[in-house]
Design a protein around this motif. Structure first.
Motif, PDB file in Angstrom:
ATOM      1  N   GLY A   1       0.664  -1.171  -0.022  1.00  0.00           N
ATOM      2  CA  GLY A   1      -0.009  -0.105   0.188  1.00  0.00           C
ATOM      3  C   GLY A   1       0.998   1.275  -0.157  1.00  0.00           C
ATOM      4  O   GLY A   1       2.141   1.201   0.136  1.00  0.00           O
ATOM      5  N   LEU A   2       0.067   2.344  -0.013  1.00  0.00           N
ATOM      6  CA  LEU A   2       0.810   3.651   0.155  1.00  0.00           C
ATOM      7  C   LEU A   2       0.424   4.393   1.218  1.00  0.00           C
ATOM      8  O   LEU A   2      -0.856   4.323   1.463  1.00  0.00           O
ATOM      9  N   LEU A   3       1.386   4.970   1.941  1.00  0.00           N
ATOM     10  CA  LEU A   3       1.048   6.081   2.870  1.00  0.00           C
ATOM     11  C   LEU A   3       1.022   7.418   2.635  1.00  0.00           C
ATOM     12  O   LEU A   3       1.601   7.865   1.529  1.00  0.00           O
ATOM     13  N   LEU A   4      -0.085   8.014   3.398  1.00  0.00           N
ATOM     14  CA  LEU A   4      -0.278   9.350   2.932  1.00  0.00           C
ATOM     15  C   LEU A   4      -0.350  10.372   4.405  1.00  0.00           C
ATOM     16  O   LEU A   4      -0.868   9.804   5.200  1.00  0.00           O
ATOM     17  N   GLU A   5       0.532  11.291   4.174  1.00  0.00           N
ATOM     18  CA  GLU A   5       0.219  12.162   5.674  1.00  0.00           C
ATOM     19  C   GLU A   5      -0.801  13.380   4.947  1.00  0.00           C
ATOM     20  O   GLU A   5      -0.609  14.019   4.079  1.00  0.00           O
ATOM     21  N   VAL A   6      -1.654  13.775   5.846  1.00  0.00           N
ATOM     22  CA  VAL A   6      -2.499  14.914   5.862  1.00  0.00           C
ATOM     23  C   VAL A   6      -2.602  15.488   6.863  1.00  0.00           C
ATOM     24  O   VAL A   6      -2.955  15.081   8.182  1.00  0.00           O
ATOM     25  N   GLU A   7      -2.594  16.928   7.005  1.00  0.00           N
ATOM     26  CA  GLU A   7      -2.624  17.720   8.230  1.00  0.00           C
ATOM     27  C   GLU A   7      -4.062  17.622   8.694  1.00  0.00           C
ATOM     28  O   GLU A   7      -4.977  17.691   7.994  1.00  0.00           O
ATOM     29  N   SER A   8      -3.911  17.308  10.083  1.00  0.00           N
ATOM     30  CA  SER A   8      -4.994  17.020  10.848  1.00  0.00           C
ATOM     31  C   SER A   8      -6.154  18.319  10.976  1.00  0.00           C
ATOM     32  O   SER A   8      -5.735  19.319  10.946  1.00  0.00           O
ATOM     33  N   VAL A   9      -7.370  17.967  10.731  1.00  0.00           N
ATOM     34  CA  VAL A   9      -8.352  18.974  10.894  1.00  0.00           C
ATOM     35  C   VAL A   9      -8.456  19.522  12.247  1.00  0.00           C
ATOM     36  O   VAL A   9      -8.713  20.803  12.386  1.00  0.00           O
ATOM     37  N   GLU A  10      -8.142  18.854  13.406  1.00  0.00           N
ATOM     38  CA  GLU A  10      -8.172  19.312  14.731  1.00  0.00           C
ATOM     39  C   GLU A  10      -7.230  20.458  14.926  1.00  0.00           C
ATOM     40  O   GLU A  10      -7.421  21.226  15.861  1.00  0.00           O
ATOM     41  N   SER A  11      -5.929  20.171  14.203  1.00  0.00           N
ATOM     42  CA  SER A  11      -5.105  21.223  14.521  1.00  0.00           C
ATOM     43  C   SER A  11      -4.999  22.683  13.662  1.00  0.00           C
ATOM     44  O   SER A  11      -4.224  23.614  13.811  1.00  0.00           O
ATOM     45  N   ALA A  12      -6.036  22.495  12.877  1.00  0.00           N
ATOM     46  CA  ALA A  12      -6.281  23.827  11.954  1.00  0.00           C
ATOM     47  C   ALA A  12      -6.604  25.046  12.960  1.00  0.00           C
ATOM     48  O   ALA A  12      -7.337  24.830  13.891  1.00  0.00           O
ATOM     49  N   GLU A  13      -6.178  26.149  12.742  1.00  0.00           N
ATOM     50  CA  GLU A  13      -6.586  27.259  13.332  1.00  0.00           C
ATOM     51  C   GLU A  13      -7.506  28.227  12.874  1.00  0.00           C
ATOM     52  O   GLU A  13      -8.245  28.946  13.773  1.00  0.00           O
TER      53      GLU A  13
END
Length: 194
Positions: free
Chosen positions: A104-116
């Motif tokens: 498989g492939l791994l993807l990093e996505v910025e978390s919604v919870e940390s958005a300002e």
């Protein structure tokens, strides 16, 4: 009809110089010398997506361990004039076929919870929804990388999405290829969310 091609080092450099500075802020774009070093270790497979006239439409650069079964999406972009045309979603089936020997492939996505800001929340939600429409699945694996909170998604290919501890192990292994030990200790903090 879109088709995929594995890129050689000259093609990787050409795309880097022609398109990547527009698509990624300077703080997110690694020096080309770093890509070249990983490529020469057989740890940086890169792909271009081309139309029927062999014009570049999109590209995807990955980091991996030399014999690992997973690859981490390092950079993915559709050319500026083609964004919003559906090309991005057409690349994932091509990647699955091209990379059929990987689990498989791994993807990093910025978390919604940390958005300002609300705008950033919406952008992150749309990005995650896009990847999920393309077949990716959210895992409990996470990473604080350079202080940025990332969720880890998996695009399953040869195997179903594994347990979070397997995802975490693969992610850590790839980070150890991307970063020397000292930098890894300073900037990489992969973990499993409770």
């Amino acid at each position: 009809m879109l088709h995929i091609k594995k890129l050689n080092l000259d093609e990787i450099r050409e795309i880097y110089n022609a398109y990547m500075h527009e698509a990624f802020p300077p703080s997110e774009l690694r020096p080309f010398a770093s890509m070249e070093m990983l490529y020469n270790k057989n740890c940086y497979p890169c792909y271009g997506f081309y139309d029927e006239t062999d014009s570049l439409c999109a590209y995807a650069y990955f980091s991996c361990t030399e014999n690992g079964k997973y690859a981490l999406l390092d950079y993915f972009a559709v050319k500026k004039d083609l964004r919003g045309t559906g090309i991005g979603s057409k690349t994932f089936p091509l990647l699955r076929t091209e990379m059929k020997d990987r689990d498989g492939l791994l993807l990093e996505v910025e978390s919604v919870e940390s958005a300002e800001a609300e705008e950033e929340v919406n952008i992150r939600r749309r990005r995650i929804a896009f990847y999920e429409r393309c077949g990716c699945e959210m895992t409990k694996a996470k990473s604080l990388l350079y202080g940025v909170d990332f969720n880890i998604l998996v695009l399953p290919i040869a195997q179903p999405v594994p347990e979070a501890k397997v995802v975490l192990h693969e992610l850590e292994s790839i980070y150890h290829v991307m970063f020397d030990d000292e930098l890894y200790k300073r900037v990489c903090h992969p973990f499993i969310a409770e």
